[in-house]
Motif scaffolding. Structure first.
Motif, short mmCIF file in Angstrom:
data_model
loop_
_atom_site.label_atom_id
_atom_site.label_comp_id
_atom_site.label_asym_id
_atom_site.label_seq_id
_atom_site.Cartn_x
_atom_site.Cartn_y
_atom_site.Cartn_z
N ALA A 178 -1.73 7.12 -6.23
CA ALA A 178 -3.16 6.90 -6.02
C ALA A 178 -3.63 7.54 -4.72
O ALA A 178 -2.85 7.72 -3.78
CB ALA A 178 -3.45 5.40 -6.00
N ALA A 179 -4.90 7.86 -4.68
CA ALA A 179 -5.46 8.45 -3.46
C ALA A 179 -5.48 7.46 -2.31
O ALA A 179 -5.32 7.86 -1.15
CB ALA A 179 -6.88 8.96 -3.74
N ALA A 180 -5.64 6.18 -2.62
CA ALA A 180 -5.75 5.16 -1.57
C ALA A 180 -5.04 3.88 -1.99
O ALA A 180 -5.05 3.52 -3.18
CB ALA A 180 -7.20 4.88 -1.24
N LEU A 181 -4.45 3.20 -1.03
CA LEU A 181 -3.78 1.93 -1.27
C LEU A 181 -4.04 1.03 -0.07
O LEU A 181 -3.60 1.33 1.05
CB LEU A 181 -2.27 2.12 -1.45
CG LEU A 181 -1.43 0.85 -1.56
CD1 LEU A 181 -1.73 0.13 -2.86
CD2 LEU A 181 0.06 1.17 -1.44
N GLN A 182 -4.76 -0.06 -0.29
CA GLN A 182 -5.02 -1.01 0.78
C GLN A 182 -3.75 -1.83 1.01
O GLN A 182 -3.27 -2.52 0.11
CB GLN A 182 -6.20 -1.92 0.43
CG GLN A 182 -7.51 -1.17 0.20
CD GLN A 182 -7.93 -0.35 1.41
OE1 GLN A 182 -7.84 -0.82 2.56
NE2 GLN A 182 -8.38 0.87 1.17
N THR A 183 -3.23 -1.73 2.22
CA THR A 183 -1.91 -2.30 2.53
C THR A 183 -2.02 -3.21 3.75
O THR A 183 -2.69 -2.86 4.73
CB THR A 183 -0.91 -1.18 2.82
OG1 THR A 183 -0.90 -0.27 1.71
CG2 THR A 183 0.50 -1.73 3.01
N ALA A 184 -1.36 -4.35 3.68
CA ALA A 184 -1.42 -5.33 4.77
C ALA A 184 -0.04 -5.61 5.33
O ALA A 184 0.96 -5.57 4.61
CB ALA A 184 -2.05 -6.63 4.27
N VAL A 185 0.01 -5.90 6.62
CA VAL A 185 1.18 -6.52 7.22
C VAL A 185 0.74 -7.88 7.76
O VAL A 185 -0.41 -8.06 8.18
CB VAL A 185 1.82 -5.68 8.35
CG1 VAL A 185 2.34 -4.37 7.81
CG2 VAL A 185 0.85 -5.45 9.49
N VAL A 186 1.67 -8.82 7.72
CA VAL A 186 1.40 -10.18 8.17
C VAL A 186 2.37 -10.53 9.29
O VAL A 186 3.59 -10.36 9.13
CB VAL A 186 1.55 -11.20 7.02
CG1 VAL A 186 1.38 -12.62 7.53
CG2 VAL A 186 0.55 -10.90 5.91
N GLY A 413 -1.46 -12.78 12.49
CA GLY A 413 -2.53 -12.59 11.53
C GLY A 413 -2.27 -11.43 10.58
O GLY A 413 -1.16 -10.90 10.49
N VAL A 414 -3.32 -11.03 9.87
CA VAL A 414 -3.26 -10.00 8.83
C VAL A 414 -3.95 -8.73 9.33
O VAL A 414 -5.04 -8.79 9.88
CB VAL A 414 -3.95 -10.48 7.54
CG1 VAL A 414 -3.95 -9.37 6.49
CG2 VAL A 414 -3.28 -11.72 6.99
N THR A 415 -3.30 -7.61 9.13
CA THR A 415 -3.89 -6.31 9.42
C THR A 415 -3.82 -5.47 8.16
O THR A 415 -2.77 -5.37 7.54
CB THR A 415 -3.15 -5.58 10.56
OG1 THR A 415 -3.15 -6.41 11.73
CG2 THR A 415 -3.82 -4.25 10.88
N ILE A 416 -4.97 -4.89 7.77
CA ILE A 416 -5.04 -4.08 6.56
C ILE A 416 -5.38 -2.63 6.93
O ILE A 416 -6.31 -2.38 7.69
CB ILE A 416 -6.09 -4.62 5.57
CG1 ILE A 416 -5.72 -6.05 5.13
CG2 ILE A 416 -6.21 -3.71 4.34
CD1 ILE A 416 -6.73 -6.69 4.20
N VAL A 417 -4.59 -1.71 6.40
CA VAL A 417 -4.79 -0.28 6.64
C VAL A 417 -4.68 0.45 5.31
O VAL A 417 -3.88 0.07 4.45
CB VAL A 417 -3.73 0.26 7.64
CG1 VAL A 417 -3.73 1.79 7.69
CG2 VAL A 417 -3.98 -0.32 9.04
N GLU A 418 -5.45 1.50 5.15
CA GLU A 418 -5.40 2.29 3.92
C GLU A 418 -4.29 3.34 4.00
O GLU A 418 -4.28 4.17 4.90
CB GLU A 418 -6.75 2.98 3.68
CG GLU A 418 -6.80 3.77 2.37
CD GLU A 418 -8.18 4.35 2.12
OE1 GLU A 418 -9.07 3.57 1.69
OE2 GLU A 418 -8.37 5.56 2.38
N LEU A 419 -3.36 3.29 3.07
CA LEU A 419 -2.34 4.32 2.93
C LEU A 419 -2.76 5.28 1.82
O LEU A 419 -3.67 4.99 1.04
CB LEU A 419 -0.98 3.70 2.60
CG LEU A 419 -0.44 2.67 3.60
CD1 LEU A 419 0.96 2.20 3.19
CD2 LEU A 419 -0.41 3.21 5.03
N HIS A 420 -2.06 6.41 1.73
CA HIS A 420 -2.46 7.46 0.80
C HIS A 420 -1.24 7.95 0.00
O HIS A 420 -0.65 8.98 0.33
CB HIS A 420 -3.13 8.61 1.55
CG HIS A 420 -4.24 8.17 2.43
ND1 HIS A 420 -4.17 8.20 3.81
CD2 HIS A 420 -5.45 7.63 2.12
CE1 HIS A 420 -5.29 7.73 4.31
NE2 HIS A 420 -6.08 7.36 3.31
#
Length: 452
Positions: A178-186, A413-420
């Motif tokens: 996929a072009a984009a994947l919303q990804t989180a670390v906790v 907490g939660v951090t969300i970053v877009e991977l590609h």
């Protein structure tokens, strides 16, 4: 690399080490340091000091590729680069226009340096202008291969597992993700068993905010990421089962996946959890000192999981410090690596995970407890990669292979970053130079056979 292939043949013999009064020394040149294999093959044979000659305008040599080779191998690295134009005056303007870059980019990037076995830059020359560095070093520091937890990074290697690296390249077979994947670390405030409830709530929150992949730290529900020897085998198993049940419930009816690591019998296992429960498992490959009391069942391969957005691999804990692990992942056509780990040394965040993403073209989402060294990080691949590309999103700035690292701004907490994921298919750093298939596979016997 690139146009050099028009004029030079690549080496066809394993680079020898040189006996010197200060110990075994190895030499490698320029592009050979942009991927791990050549420096690694020198280090595993006992080199204390590596000499890296450069002819490069890339600022990421000094910021990434030179220091990481010192830290991952725990050796000294001494590099020497040029500072004047690397392209003759006649074709200079033509090359500048073809690369879509200012002509000044074609100046040698300087910054010759001395890096110690921990990855610290002891001395560095300036970016511009001639310079001579005179530095006293203790070569014997290159004999100490121990991590803070006592793991010997050379003794823990698994040469037979790395055998695919020395096989002829076959090219990437998987299509683009996929072009984009919303990804989180906790990163949880609680530790031990109490972290299960907090992590589960964080997973539900991350999914509500659009995360499709959520990564938790290594052994997140065991105090300090270490399995207490006072716990019975049944108690350890029950806690892992409780974590899986809670995280499965947290996923709910979504299509998200959660990755962490847990004890499963005598193995340290990365688990991929979906709404149906565990859908993927990856045993840790390397024996790590802090887990030696309970881990005896090691993995023998890296496996990729096909998901709706692309191919996922799980790199378990300190497997991430071994460059061979990520290379095996690249050979499985991984798009994203989820890394539940416990950061011990600063180089892992400053250079290590960034290089693993760069040299293998794999997006990275790594989750660690925050400590005095650091915490979690992401390394998203971007389309702004590859020289001589007319479709680059931005003009070429001289950086050849160094994606940016994103770190959480809070310790919990939660951090969300877009991977590609789709960007993992592009491995061509420049003309005819594939970062994965261009490895010197025929010369990797030192990496895939045990060294004395």
């Amino acid at each position: 690399m690139g146009s050099e292939r028009l004029h030079f043949d690549a080496g066809n013999e394993i680079t020898p080490l040189v006996e010197t009064p200060f110990g075994l020394t190895g030499m490698y040149s320029c592009m050979d340091g942009v991927i791990a294999e050549t420096p690694r093959s020198l280090a595993v044979r006992g080199a204390r000091v590596l000499l890296n000659t450069l002819n490069s305008f890339a600022p990421d040599e000094a910021s990434l590729h030179v220091p990481v080779r010192a830290a991952e191998n725990k050796v000294w690295v001494i590099s020497a680069n040029k500072v004047e134009y690397l392209v003759n005056e006649g074709p200079r303007e033509m090359v500048s226009k073809a690369l879509n870059t200012p002509v000044e980019t074609l100046l040698g990037a300087g910054e010759s340096m001395v890096v110690d076995p921990l990855g610290n830059i002891v001395a560095a020359a300036p970016l511009r202008g001639e310079a001579v560095l005179v530095v006293d070093i203790d070569p014997t520091l290159g004999d100490n291969k121990k991590r803070p937890d006592g793991t010997d990074v050379m003794a823990a290697r698994r040469p037979l597992v790395y055998a695919p690296m020395a096989q002829a390249p076959t090219g990437r077979k998987a299509g683009a993700g996929a072009a984009a994947l919303q990804t989180a670390v906790v990163q949880t405030a609680a530790d031990g068993e109490a972290a299960i409830a907090e992590a589960s709530a964080a997973v539900t929150s991350a999914i509500a905010d659009g995360a499709e992949l959520i990564v938790l730290p290594e052994l997140f529900c065991f105090d300090g990421g270490v399995v207490d020897s006072s716990l019975s085998a049944d108690a350890i198993q029950e806690r892992g089962d409780a974590a899986i049940a809670a995280l499965t419930a947290a996923v709910g009816n979504s299509n998200a996946h959660v990755v962490t690591s847990l004890p499963r019998g005598a193995a340290h296992v990365g688990v991929v959890i979906a709404k149906s429960g565990v859908v993927g498992q990856q045993k840790q490959i390397h024996q790590i000192a802090r887990h030696a009391g309970w881990v005896s069942d090691l993995g023998d391969a890296i496996e990729a999981i096909e998901l709706s957005w692309g191919r996922l691999v799980v790199i378990v804990g300190d497997d991430a410090i071994f460059p061979e692990t990520f290379r095996l992942a690249a050979l499985k056509d991984a798009d994203v690596a989820a890394v539940p780990f416990d950061v011990q040394e600063k180089w892992e965040l400053v250079h290590g995970l960034k290089e693993r993403a760069a040299e293998n073209r794999i997006n990275v989402a790594a989750a660690s407890r925050a400590n005095s060294v650091g915490g979690s990080c992401f390394v998203p691949l971007t389309s702004n990669f590859g020289m001589w590309r007319p479709d680059r999103a931005e003009p070429f700035n001289g950086v050849i292979s160094a994606p940016d690292t994103v770190e959480p701004t809070s310790k919990t907490g939660v951090t969300i970053v877009e991977l590609h994921p789709a960007e993992a298919v592009n491995r061509m750093v420049t003309r005819d130079t594939d970062l994965v298939d261009g490895r010197p596979w025929e010369l990797l016997e030192p990496l895939v056979t045990a060294q004395q």
